[in-house]
Design an enzyme around this catalytic site. Sequence first.
Site, mmCIF file in Angstrom:
data_model
loop_
_atom_site.group_PDB
_atom_site.id
_atom_site.type_symbol
_atom_site.label_atom_id
_atom_site.label_comp_id
_atom_site.label_asym_id
_atom_site.label_seq_id
_atom_site.Cartn_x
_atom_site.Cartn_y
_atom_site.Cartn_z
ATOM 1 N N GLU A 65 0.831 -1.203 0.000
ATOM 2 C CA GLU A 65 0.000 0.000 0.000
ATOM 3 C C GLU A 65 0.871 1.261 0.000
ATOM 4 O O GLU A 65 0.567 2.236 -0.690
ATOM 5 C CB GLU A 65 -0.951 0.001 1.202
ATOM 6 C CG GLU A 65 -1.959 1.120 1.176
ATOM 7 C CD GLU A 65 -2.922 1.056 -0.002
ATOM 8 O OE1 GLU A 65 -3.055 2.093 -0.717
ATOM 9 O OE2 GLU A 65 -3.524 0.000 -0.227
ATOM 10 N N GLU A 72 1.869 6.439 -6.988
ATOM 11 C CA GLU A 72 0.818 7.379 -7.386
ATOM 12 C C GLU A 72 1.289 8.823 -7.249
ATOM 13 O O GLU A 72 1.058 9.646 -8.144
ATOM 14 C CB GLU A 72 -0.442 7.164 -6.548
ATOM 15 C CG GLU A 72 -1.206 5.914 -6.903
ATOM 16 C CD GLU A 72 -2.441 5.714 -6.044
ATOM 17 O OE1 GLU A 72 -2.607 6.416 -5.025
ATOM 18 O OE2 GLU A 72 -3.246 4.830 -6.403
#
Length: 117
Positions: A65, A72
């Site tokens: 994660e 991102e």
Amino acid sequence: MKKGKLLKSFQYAFLGIAFCLRSERNMQIHAAATVVVLLMGTYVRVTKMEWLVLLLTIGGVWSLEMVNTALEKTVDLITAERHPFAKIAKDAAAGAVLVFSCIAVAIGLVIFIPYLW
């Protein structure tokens, strides 16, 4: 490596974890799931080997994660416009988290169902 640099690198790592926990909804979901798993594991008294599997699984989900978040943010930094390759990079990273999270759920079920049955 000097002691100060080593301590600084740990500080940066903890800042990264804190950022993800504060700002990423999915990381907050993973944190809540972690608390549930740790409480359940304590309650049903899973074996040492089961603890190792659970902790490795939790670490894997959290790590993926955070790598997803880093990817991102990097893609967002490189380009503000929509680009098919940027979408592929973000979607693939999110997919990696999803795959491992599904495996984590399966592992949790395999470990906990016998205790709760």
